[in-house]
Write an enzyme that holds these catalytic residues in place. Structure first.
Site, mmCIF file in Angstrom:
data_model
loop_
_atom_site.group_PDB
_atom_site.id
_atom_site.type_symbol
_atom_site.label_atom_id
_atom_site.label_comp_id
_atom_site.label_asym_id
_atom_site.label_seq_id
_atom_site.Cartn_x
_atom_site.Cartn_y
_atom_site.Cartn_z
ATOM 1 N N HIS A 1 9.137 141.640 -63.980
ATOM 2 C CA HIS A 1 7.943 142.439 -64.283
ATOM 3 C C HIS A 1 8.299 143.908 -64.484
ATOM 4 C CE1 HIS A 1 5.343 139.008 -63.730
ATOM 5 N NE2 HIS A 1 6.084 138.711 -62.666
ATOM 6 N N GLU B 1 16.240 145.623 -45.832
ATOM 7 C CA GLU B 1 17.104 146.259 -44.840
ATOM 8 C C GLU B 1 18.523 146.440 -45.390
ATOM 9 O OE1 GLU B 1 16.703 147.931 -42.361
ATOM 10 O OE2 GLU B 1 18.548 147.882 -41.215
ATOM 11 N N LYS C 1 20.385 150.074 -45.709
ATOM 12 C CA LYS C 1 21.700 150.334 -45.077
ATOM 13 C C LYS C 1 22.647 150.943 -46.096
ATOM 14 C CE LYS C 1 21.313 150.380 -41.684
ATOM 15 N NZ LYS C 1 20.028 150.157 -41.144
ATOM 16 N N LYS D 1 18.755 160.850 -36.195
ATOM 17 C CA LYS D 1 18.602 159.578 -35.489
ATOM 18 C C LYS D 1 17.157 159.359 -35.065
ATOM 19 C CE LYS D 1 20.042 155.771 -33.610
ATOM 20 N NZ LYS D 1 20.180 154.651 -34.567
ATOM 21 N N TRP E 1 21.072 154.845 -18.228
ATOM 22 C CA TRP E 1 20.246 154.630 -19.422
ATOM 23 C C TRP E 1 19.149 153.706 -18.924
ATOM 24 C CZ3 TRP E 1 19.274 155.541 -24.518
ATOM 25 C CH2 TRP E 1 18.646 154.543 -25.246
ATOM 26 N N CYS F 1 24.391 152.373 -19.395
ATOM 27 C CA CYS F 1 24.840 153.112 -18.217
ATOM 28 C C CYS F 1 26.360 153.236 -18.222
ATOM 29 C CB CYS F 1 24.419 152.382 -16.959
ATOM 30 S SG CYS F 1 22.652 152.131 -16.869
ATOM 31 N N GLU G 1 21.522 154.619 -47.277
ATOM 32 C CA GLU G 1 21.538 155.711 -46.295
ATOM 33 C C GLU G 1 22.950 156.147 -45.913
ATOM 34 O OE1 GLU G 1 19.697 155.171 -42.413
ATOM 35 O OE2 GLU G 1 20.225 153.062 -42.404
ATOM 36 N N ASN H 1 25.843 148.906 -13.980
ATOM 37 C CA ASN H 1 25.592 148.889 -15.416
ATOM 38 C C ASN H 1 25.268 147.461 -15.780
ATOM 39 O OD1 ASN H 1 25.633 149.072 -18.211
ATOM 40 N ND2 ASN H 1 27.865 149.092 -18.346
ATOM 41 N N GLY H 2 24.076 147.234 -16.338
ATOM 42 C CA GLY H 2 23.688 145.879 -16.709
ATOM 43 C C GLY H 2 22.244 145.626 -16.337
ATOM 44 N N ARG I 1 27.848 157.564 -24.394
ATOM 45 C CA ARG I 1 27.144 156.288 -24.295
ATOM 46 C C ARG I 1 25.626 156.481 -24.213
ATOM 47 N NH1 ARG I 1 30.583 152.139 -22.090
ATOM 48 N NH2 ARG I 1 28.945 151.230 -20.833
HETATM 49 O O1 M6R Z 1 13.503 155.108 -33.814
HETATM 50 P P1 M6R Z 1 12.748 154.308 -34.804
HETATM 51 O O2 M6R Z 1 13.089 152.852 -34.757
HETATM 52 O O3 M6R Z 1 11.261 154.513 -34.726
HETATM 53 O O4 M6R Z 1 13.217 154.865 -36.212
HETATM 54 C C1 M6R Z 1 12.663 154.405 -37.397
HETATM 55 C C2 M6R Z 1 13.492 154.832 -38.584
HETATM 56 O O5 M6R Z 1 13.586 156.217 -38.640
HETATM 57 C C3 M6R Z 1 14.905 154.222 -38.538
HETATM 58 O O6 M6R Z 1 14.874 152.834 -38.473
HETATM 59 C C4 M6R Z 1 15.705 154.650 -39.769
HETATM 60 O O7 M6R Z 1 15.164 154.045 -40.911
HETATM 61 C C5 M6R Z 1 17.186 154.308 -39.607
HETATM 62 N N1 M6R Z 1 17.982 155.400 -40.040
HETATM 63 C C6 M6R Z 1 17.627 153.146 -40.391
HETATM 64 O O8 M6R Z 1 18.971 152.887 -40.221
#
Ligand code: M6R
Length: 608
Positions: free
Chosen positions: A504, A481, A485, A603, A75, A2, A488, A101-102, A27
């Site tokens: 293997h 993960e 990171k 996103k 939010w 928020c 991507e 906000n909170g 935000r």
């Molecule tokens: O909104 P979601 O958590 O469902 O999204 C899943 C993936 O699309 C998301 O985690 C994606 O892999 C990110 N870009 C990773 O940083």
């Protein structure tokens, strides 16, 4: 997250408030509203949707005269996005208006108490509790009422408050949610963040926890909870508007990484009371939870990786079988779901098409679905039978960091709760784990503060072609993960491998200088992973190790070591991910990549 804005001065308040809210749009929000005192009474206009709706409703503020006002972009946390749940919130007599906000963690018992005293609620929010509490304690002295409320609420808040009895004054207070104040010749301002008031002043004062501010057109005074005045020196903001949105960080991704300690605190603290884990949102009592025989975790991308960690933690702690599926696979593989199964879908956005389809498929077959979701009111949140929210706030960078960290701790809480009801941990062990969980935010902060060392290391790998991440068990989950990171945001090819699987086939890809990041946090597997490190090192790899403090033996097999503080062995991923995020970030920055908006990515992936 928020956003709040407030103004008291000689100019018309509404256009200033709207302008400030516009500057806080970055935000993220789902509804917006304003309360303006017109000289006689307080008027509220609010609406679900974009700020544009509020601007249209008020003719850019023109229909709301008055020089005192507060505004809010919401939010959603408690209650879906709606007109009723949008802020500001009034007391019944409409003489006190509040923006917040909170999260008020103890709002349910407070609400019950207020209802017992005859108060009725118009919204589902935690914030409305504050408006009614202020009403209850207000006997002519706003400061006294505010302080009484502060002593009774638990959680985080930044509040802007109007009292109709005090037509020339704006009140504000904070605890664990940001609040700044500023002043110019025309009046005084409050805001959640600098961009909202940068146009009016560059002299800004940061309000500390439990400080109360009383603002008038002529100046502002800051008090502590004993009503003693506190002297503070404003700081001069040098940032331009764009830098101010990111609180001075170069990218949203970096800012969001730095928000992780707070995200973790916000996600765990409402669910840990004394020595107990209480997850009311599960919608199941202990008896029902005991009947769950198997979990199917379904998600995409990083949320899937959080699920893989979750499998190790849930199986290890609660001894419950867990299958983890990529949502895009689950929906078409005709999965075998047996009686007693519960499906757990994980999603930051709550809108990922494959995850939503998996949820629908599970429900169609009659299985209960628990959503672990960040966005309140999203499709997955609406359609899941029960929702456990991660309180990460809006995430703007495409590469997830803070939402992923929140998902991890939500899964730890779920595992601990199940372990408790299934009797697979003692009360003493559980108490120890809760202490470890509470320590995580400070430990994450410590690792973030080590950023310069990781940046120097990352700068050496800007030209890398391939990077491998290896680990065993829970360390394999974090390798996945870490690898995602890096690829991507830096576009460097990278793979995650279970360390024991390298020989293997994959080990043939190791060449002189190939970077291999080995994560090794599990004491019983140290020796095994060290052997795998030696295998790649002897084939020319440069080995970066991420391990726990004290594991000095690893230095024999690694070229560079990053130590993480000690925690429960099931929680190490929350710490190991920090240097991996920082590494990816600095490689991408060094390469000049568009860190917050990597090519080809969105996103929220709302298509199959
Ligand atoms: O909104 P979601 O958590 O469902 O999204 C899943 C993936 O699309 C998301 O985690 C994606 O892999 C990110 N870009 C990773 O940083």
């Amino acid at each position: 997250m928020c956003g709040i804005v407030g103004y008291v001065g000689r100019a018309q308040a509404a256009p200033i408030v709207l302008d400030g809210l516009e500057k806080l749009e970055y935000r993220g929000y789902d509804s917006a509203g304003m309360a303006i005192f017109d000289g006689e009474r307080i008027h509220i206009t609010k609406s679900v949707g974009r700020l544009k709706v509020l601007q249209e409703l008020t003719h850019d503020g023109g229909t709301m005269p008055g020089c005192l006002g507060i505004g809010h972009t919401r939010w959603a946390t408690h209650g879906a996005p709606s007109d009723e749940n949008a802020h500001p919130h009034f007391n019944a007599k409409e003489t006190i208006a509040v923006v917040h906000n909170g999260i008020i963690e103890n709002y349910l018992p407070l609400k019950k108490k207020l209802e017992g005293r005859g108060y009725t609620f118009r919204s589902e929010t935690d914030t409305e509790v504050l408006a009614h509490m202020l009403d209850y304690y207000y006997k002519g002295d706003p400061m006294d009422a505010i302080i009484k409320v502060l002593h009774r609420v638990e959680g985080s808040y930044a509040l802007g408050i109007l009292f109709a009895d005090f037509p020339g004054e704006l009140f504000a207070v904070r605890k664990d949610s940001p609040l700044i104040v500023g002043q110019n010749k025309e009046g005084c301002f409050i805001a959640s963040d600098v961009p909202a008031i940068l146009r009016y002043t560059r002299e800004v004062t940061y309000i500390e926890n439990q400080e109360i501010v009383r603002l008038t057109a002529d100046g502002l005074h800051i008090y502590n909870v004993d009503e003693e005045e506190v002297e503070k020196t404003p700081v001069t903001i040098e940032w331009d508007a764009e830098a101010a949105e990111k609180a001075g960080y170069e990218h949203f991704m970096l800012k969001e990484m730095y928000e992780q300690p707070k995200t973790v605190t916000d996600t765990i603290s409402p669910r840990m009371r004394g020595n107990e884990i209480i997850i009311e949102e599960l919608g199941m009592d202990d008896g029902k939870l005991r009947q769950v025989k198997k979990l199917h975790i379904v998600a995409c991308g990083s949320a899937y990786h959080a699920g893989v960690t979750g499998k190790y933690v849930l199986e290890g702690l609660a001894r419950i079988p867990v299958e983890v599926d990529l949502a895009s696979e689950f929906r078409y593989r005709n999965p075998i779901l047996e009686e007693g199964a519960m499906v757990v879908v994980i999603s930051q956005s709550g809108e990922t098409a494959d995850t939503l389809a998996a949820l629908r498929e599970s429900k169609k077959r009659g299985f209960p679905v628990l959503g672990i979701v960040n966005v309140v009111g999203s499709s997955i949140a609406r359609e899941a039978d029960n929702v456990m929210y991660t309180w990460a706030g809006p995430e703007i960078a495409v590469a997830t960091t803070k939402a992923y960290s929140a998902q991890l701790v939500a899964l730890y809480l779920l595992a601990m709760k199940l372990a408790q009801v299934r009797g697979t941990v003692t009360q003493e062990e559980l108490a120890g784990m809760m202490d470890d969980l509470r320590r995580l935010p400070d430990q994450i902060e410590l690792l973030l503060n080590n950023k310069n060392r990781i940046q120097r290391f990352a700068n050496r790998y800007i030209a890398a072609r391939d990077v491998f991440f290896i680990g065993r068990s829970i360390d394999y989950a974090i390798s996945m993960e870490g690898s995602l990171k890096l690829k991507e945001i830096s576009y460097i090819h990278s793979e995650a491998y279970a360390a024991g699987e390298l020989k293997h086939g994959t080990i043939s890809l190791i060449e002189e200088g190939t970077l291999v990041a080995a994560v090794s946090t599990q004491p019983e597997l140290y020796q095994k992973t060290i052997s795998n490190m030696v295998e790649v090192k002897s084939r020319g790899a440069f080995v970066l190790a991420v391990t726990c403090e004290g594991n000095r033996e690893i230095e024999k097999a690694a070229d560079y070591v990053i130590y993480i503080p000690h925690t429960n062995r099931f929680f190490t991923n929350s710490l190991a991910i920090i240097p991996l995020q920082l590494f990816s970030y600095y490689v991408a920055v060094g390469k000049g990549c568009d860190v917050d908006k990597p090519r080809n990515l969105a996103k929220s992936v709302t298509v199959e």
